[in-house]
Scaffold this active site. Sequence first.
Site, short mmCIF file in Angstrom:
data_model
loop_
_atom_site.label_atom_id
_atom_site.label_comp_id
_atom_site.label_asym_id
_atom_site.label_seq_id
_atom_site.Cartn_x
_atom_site.Cartn_y
_atom_site.Cartn_z
N TRP A 150 0.81 -1.22 0.00
CA TRP A 150 0.00 0.00 0.00
C TRP A 150 0.84 1.26 0.00
CZ3 TRP A 150 -4.43 -0.50 -2.01
CH2 TRP A 150 -5.13 -1.69 -1.85
N ASP A 219 -1.23 6.71 6.50
CA ASP A 219 -2.36 5.90 6.04
C ASP A 219 -2.67 4.91 7.17
OD1 ASP A 219 -4.08 4.05 4.96
OD2 ASP A 219 -2.78 3.47 3.29
N LYS A 243 -12.37 -1.43 7.19
CA LYS A 243 -11.73 -2.47 8.02
C LYS A 243 -12.31 -2.39 9.43
CE LYS A 243 -8.64 -2.38 4.62
NZ LYS A 243 -8.68 -3.25 3.48
C1 LIG Z 1 -3.57 0.16 4.21
C2 LIG Z 1 -4.46 0.42 3.04
N1 LIG Z 1 -4.38 1.60 2.42
C3 LIG Z 1 -5.15 1.89 1.35
C4 LIG Z 1 -6.03 0.96 0.87
C5 LIG Z 1 -6.84 1.31 -0.34
O1 LIG Z 1 -8.14 1.53 0.04
P1 LIG Z 1 -9.33 1.60 -1.02
O2 LIG Z 1 -9.51 0.23 -1.55
O3 LIG Z 1 -10.46 2.10 -0.19
O4 LIG Z 1 -8.93 2.57 -2.07
C6 LIG Z 1 -6.18 -0.28 1.48
C7 LIG Z 1 -7.16 -1.27 1.01
O5 LIG Z 1 -7.26 -2.37 1.47
C8 LIG Z 1 -5.36 -0.55 2.60
O6 LIG Z 1 -5.44 -1.73 3.23
#
Ligand SMILES: Cc1ncc(COP(=O)(O)O)c(C=O)c1O
Length: 413
Positions: A150, A219, A243
């Site tokens: 991520w 994040d 989550k």
């Molecule tokens: C740590 C993290 N950041 C960002 C995201 C991306 O999120 P989204 O799918 O809502 O764009 C995720 C998705 O699982 C994630 O686990």
Amino acid sequence: MIRASCQAPANGSGVRATPLLGQPIGRPGRLFRKAPSGPLFPRGVRGEPSAAAMDPGEGAQAGVVNFGAGPAKLPRAVLLEAQKELVDYKGLGISVLALVQFSSLCIKIPDNYKVIFLQGGGSGQFSGIPLNLIGLKEARCADYVVTGAWSAKAAKEAEKYAKVNLVHPKLSSYTKIPDPSTWNLNPDASYVYYCANETVHGVEFDFVPDVGNALLVCDMSSNFLSRPVDVTKFGVIFAGAQKNAGCAGVTVVIVREDLIGFALKECPIVLDYKVQVENSSLYNTPPCFSIYIMGLVLEWIKNNGGTAAMDKLSQKKSQMIYDIIDRSNEFYVCPVERKNRSRMNVPFRIGSIKGDEALEKKFLDKAVENNMISLKGHRSVGGIRASLYNAVTVEDVEKLASFMKSFMETYRS
Ligand SMILES: Cc1ncc(COP(=O)(O)O)c(C=O)c1O
């Protein structure tokens, strides 16, 4: 027994939004079943804290436990309340789909911070962060700490708008957090970015990195509300809800006031923090239902001891699984360095560090037979991943732990 086939979606978040169950979930005729009468939140979301509130959660009636990485399991009390209020919100005769009510988060937000609720998911903020913050300094440079899939994606997206400095050499595998004392921070960077919990690789920061006077951006999508957080250490925190904080569709952004108003002119207006703050997150039509569900989840967390209680529970739940892994004599192997192991997402291989794929398939099949779904690791990593978010109960984890033990006894060669 249920039959399920869960695959990772294109965005890599772990499972399809709808598990492909052998039988449709809502069979004709059952969709309009009368909602259960009596208090739907017997000391649950809206009552006093109680053991009852830590209910089995979604799927409980069918005896199914969802260990998916996201969209993740929701507390059952939340789902029951939403079921009722979908039609009639608090007896007002209107549906929750037609109203927006923002709730306060279960964490202390200092006066000089603003909270906004945006669309576009966590990924939207991969663009939103550089678009709003890179203009803070002339060099248009940003520091990225890349410890998993991520943060890697976030860094790649930021390259569109910024000069990205990776603060440590690229890792050959995402199994550890390089010591912050070795990070090469650029004093001209507008911000330092990291991901508190790498959902795919199971790498979690159990500390807030000390970056001196630099602006820290985090994040927290996959460990938000699983532990207390000192907001004052951050310039911006963001988290997709799906989550620990609700369902997909809404992303919380907590931003320090003095950082607002620096968006690049190319910044899409819906991602512009200033515009959204000035319009109380209502510049465009907000995702009402996701915001509503988040409100229920926040209430549920509050009534169950807040983030301090979630912290203790996630410590206990993850320890149960890591203990089995560590005592399995390498039948189960977690590739992540101990001090950086995630309490939210526990990845492991079976048979060896590389994984015996046939054995892992057997594990997943047997798990489904035992009503435990979405344990497949992300396709880029393979193996198994157990996600232990707030709504996953100690009982759910006990069930998984005892299954892991008996599987090991049966299949250890
Ligand atoms: C740590 C993290 N950041 C960002 C995201 C991306 O999120 P989204 O799918 O809502 O764009 C995720 C998705 O699982 C994630 O686990």
